[in-house]
Design an enzyme around this catalytic site. Structure first.
Site, short mmCIF file in Angstrom:
data_model
loop_
_atom_site.label_atom_id
_atom_site.label_comp_id
_atom_site.label_asym_id
_atom_site.label_seq_id
_atom_site.Cartn_x
_atom_site.Cartn_y
_atom_site.Cartn_z
N ASP A 60 0.82 -1.21 0.00
CA ASP A 60 0.00 0.00 0.00
C ASP A 60 0.85 1.25 0.00
O ASP A 60 2.00 1.23 0.36
CB ASP A 60 -0.79 0.05 1.32
CG ASP A 60 -2.10 -0.67 1.20
OD1 ASP A 60 -2.45 -1.06 0.10
OD2 ASP A 60 -2.76 -0.80 2.25
N LYS A 82 -1.36 3.74 -5.22
CA LYS A 82 -0.95 5.09 -5.67
C LYS A 82 -1.97 6.14 -5.27
O LYS A 82 -1.63 7.25 -4.94
CB LYS A 82 -0.76 5.08 -7.19
CG LYS A 82 0.43 4.22 -7.60
CD LYS A 82 1.25 4.88 -8.69
CE LYS A 82 2.62 4.27 -8.85
NZ LYS A 82 2.60 2.96 -9.49
N MET A 192 -8.23 8.96 8.76
CA MET A 192 -8.85 9.37 7.49
C MET A 192 -9.80 10.55 7.69
O MET A 192 -10.86 10.60 7.06
CB MET A 192 -9.60 8.18 6.86
CG MET A 192 -8.69 7.06 6.44
SD MET A 192 -9.54 5.65 5.75
CE MET A 192 -10.19 4.85 7.19
N1 SAH Z 1 -4.71 0.19 9.15
C1 SAH Z 1 -4.11 1.46 9.42
C2 SAH Z 1 -5.08 2.59 9.18
C3 SAH Z 1 -5.49 2.71 7.76
S1 SAH Z 1 -6.52 4.09 7.47
C4 SAH Z 1 -3.57 1.49 10.85
O1 SAH Z 1 -3.83 0.59 11.64
O2 SAH Z 1 -2.82 2.40 11.15
C5 SAH Z 1 -5.33 5.27 6.93
C6 SAH Z 1 -5.26 6.39 7.94
O3 SAH Z 1 -4.39 6.05 9.01
C7 SAH Z 1 -4.72 7.68 7.39
O4 SAH Z 1 -5.68 8.41 6.69
C8 SAH Z 1 -4.31 8.38 8.65
O5 SAH Z 1 -5.42 8.90 9.34
C9 SAH Z 1 -3.78 7.22 9.47
N2 SAH Z 1 -2.34 7.08 9.30
C10 SAH Z 1 -1.68 6.07 8.70
N3 SAH Z 1 -0.36 6.29 8.75
C11 SAH Z 1 -0.17 7.46 9.37
C12 SAH Z 1 0.96 8.23 9.73
N4 SAH Z 1 2.19 7.82 9.45
N5 SAH Z 1 0.77 9.39 10.38
C13 SAH Z 1 -0.45 9.81 10.70
N6 SAH Z 1 -1.56 9.13 10.39
C14 SAH Z 1 -1.44 7.97 9.74
#
Ligand code: SAH
Length: 493
Positions: A60, A82, A192
């Site tokens: 991803d 992407k 998100m």
């Molecule tokens: N499965 C993932 C979440 C996926 S949804 C988890 O457990 O973390 C994707 C969202 O996660 C993004 O829109 C953002 O809100 C958050 N996110 C993922 N990586 C991030 C990062 N490095 N910094 C801040 N927020 C992040």
């Protein structure tokens, strides 16, 4: 168990593309692996082992790209992320890809940001695999919902402030009960939620939440690009934010137990080139300073067949930890021992040997200088790399010694991928721990280091001389010629 067996097999296999590597004896398996939120060190041990073993990685947008460096040569890397939002069509495409590659008998890692089952559509992918009758395993990951606030100095629960935390999606299509959340008054972590933040704050305020409630927005959490904005619910819509961002709402968002954001190299991109077997230590040290470390293994160690060793030696000389490791696997050392530097000495100590001589400067010339003059044409044994320079041999011969060299290993080039070439040209610093690593990188970059715009930090004089001759500008030489010294030079560069 399966992973261990595969690993041994995959090491001894010749290099071929992932598609040709299909193994009929292996069960069809897809692993949904949590990659963690951004810091590559936050992947689990199991996740890393699977990356090393697998034939295909389907990854991803938010999975840390550094993790791809763990894959073996020939592993197929498929980027399916992407676009920021994955549409239904995209999701079907990914599901079908997982099924198709698994049915080809390939070991598939589906690498997903954070945890696969926290707002990551991992459940849908697992459901598709169940429907297709394909074996799968889940490898949970560190979720951004908890780790990103932690890296910004915010515990999501804290005694007397917040007893619980609710993780929600802020996506406009979601059916979150904002009224219930506003009444609950606990910590709310929104993933998100950047695009829809105005709507989120409006709904919470309308349902009775104090407009002055603290909010922290953490962008690119756990990565060297992390930055944190602190505001309140009323002002949330006005915050300028670059996704991905995690939004923390509640009293804990006032807390700032700062550690990650105060590190000295935060935001700097450092390329580390080392033989892949030994890359870990420098990267770990530099990463601790907050830098983004891009590991580029340009050289790889290949063990050679070891000839029998006989005779009486007064000294055995080692100029690398790998030489120690390979030598003690086959032989016992009965002579006095000289080691070029602390890493080599430590490896000897670990194997149960005391070291008589380590020069003040940790390079071959200093070792020769500090070596005693031979009495009665004494014998020296020198187990080494096949491509080592002859500094030790000629130096010791000129001091009256008879030197017997044995070639234990050699090194070979590892070709660079496009993303690695891009990382090299964008980096702030590039660190070299040997002259052969410099030569290897110049070779794969097209015979010169002129395209490297960042500072070139070298472990010692010989490495620097080679870097300069190959067109490197802006060279810095470590004061102490060891991995720790190199890391320190990167910090000061
Ligand atoms: N499965 C993932 C979440 C996926 S949804 C988890 O457990 O973390 C994707 C969202 O996660 C993004 O829109 C953002 O809100 C958050 N996110 C993922 N990586 C991030 C990062 N490095 N910094 C801040 N927020 C992040």
């Amino acid at each position: 168990m399966v992973a261990t067996c595969d690993r041994i097999l995959s090491r001894s296999r010749p290099r071929r593309s992932g598609l040709q590597d299909a193994k009929w004896w292996q069960p069809v398996t897809v692993f949904l692996v949590g990659a963690g939120p951004g810091d590559p060190d936050l992947i689990t041990v199991k996740g890393k082992q699977l990356l090393e073993d697998c034939d295909v990685v389907i990854y991803d947008r938010l999975a840390p790209s550094e993790l791809l460096a763990f894959t073996k040569v020939g592993c197929e890397l498929i980027d399916v992320g992407k676009r920021p939002a994955i549409s239904e069509n995209d999701q079907d495409y990914i599901n079908n890809l997982l099924i198709e590659r698994a049915r080809m008998g390939l070991k598939v890692v589906r690498l997903k940001g954070g945890d696969p089952y926290v707002l990551g559509r991992g459940g849908e992918e697992a459901q598709a695999l169940v429907n297709a009758g394909i074996d799968f395993q889940i490898v949970p990951g560190v979720t951004s919902a908890i780790a990103v606030p932690a890296y910004a100095g915010i515990p999501v629960t804290h005694r007397n402030i917040a007893d619980s935390v609710t993780i929600v999606t802020g996506h406009q299509d979601s059916k979150v009960n904002w009224k219930a959340l506003a009444e609950l008054g606990t910590t709310i972590v929104v993933l998100m939620g950047v695009t829809n933040r105005k709507e989120i704050s409006r709904k919470l305020i309308e349902n009775g939440m104090d407009p002055a409630t603290s909010v922290a927005i953490v962008e690119w959490g756990t990565t060297p690009e992390q930055s944190t904005h602190r505001t309140n619910l009323e002002e949330l819509e006005r915050a300028r934010v670059r996704p991905p961002a995690t939004i923390v709402i509640g009293q804990v968002a006032e807390m700032n137990l700062k550690w990650f954001e105060s590190r000295p190299l935060l935001g700097k991109r450092v390329v580390v080139t080392r033989a892949s077997e030994t890359a870990g230590k420098l990267s770990r040290l530099v990463r601790e300073f907050g830098a983004r470390v891009i590991e580029i293994p340009t050289i790889r160690t290949l063990e050679l067949e070891v000839p029998p060793v006989s005779g009486e030696y007064e000294w055995t000389v080692f100029t690398s930890p790998i030489a120690v490791e390979l030598y003690v696997k086959h032989f016992r050392i009965t002579s006095k021992i000289a080691a070029v530097g602390p890493a080599t000495r430590n490896r000897l100590n670990e194997a149960g040997y005391q070291v008589e001589l380590v020069p003040d400067e940790f390079d071959a010339n200093s070792l020769v200088e500090s070596f005693p003059i031979a009495q009665n044409s004494g014998q020296v044994l020198y187990p080494k790399s096949q491509i080592a320079k002859d500094t030790i041999e000629s130096g010791l011969v000129s001091k009256g010694w008879q030197v017997t060299s044995i070639d234990l290993y050699t090194t070979e080039r590892v070709p660079l991928s496009d993303w690695q070439i891009k990382e090299i040209s964008n980096c702030d610093i590039i660190a070299f721990a040997s002259s052969s690593a410099v030569e290897a990188l110049a070779d794969v970059l097209g015979d010169t280091l002129r395209s490297v715009s960042g500072k070139v930090v070298c472990i010692g004089y010989e490495t620097a001389r080679v870097a300069e001759s190959l067109g490197a500008r802006s060279i810095v030489i470590a004061k102490e010629h060891s991995i720790e010294g190199l890391a320190k030079a990167v910090l000061d560069a």
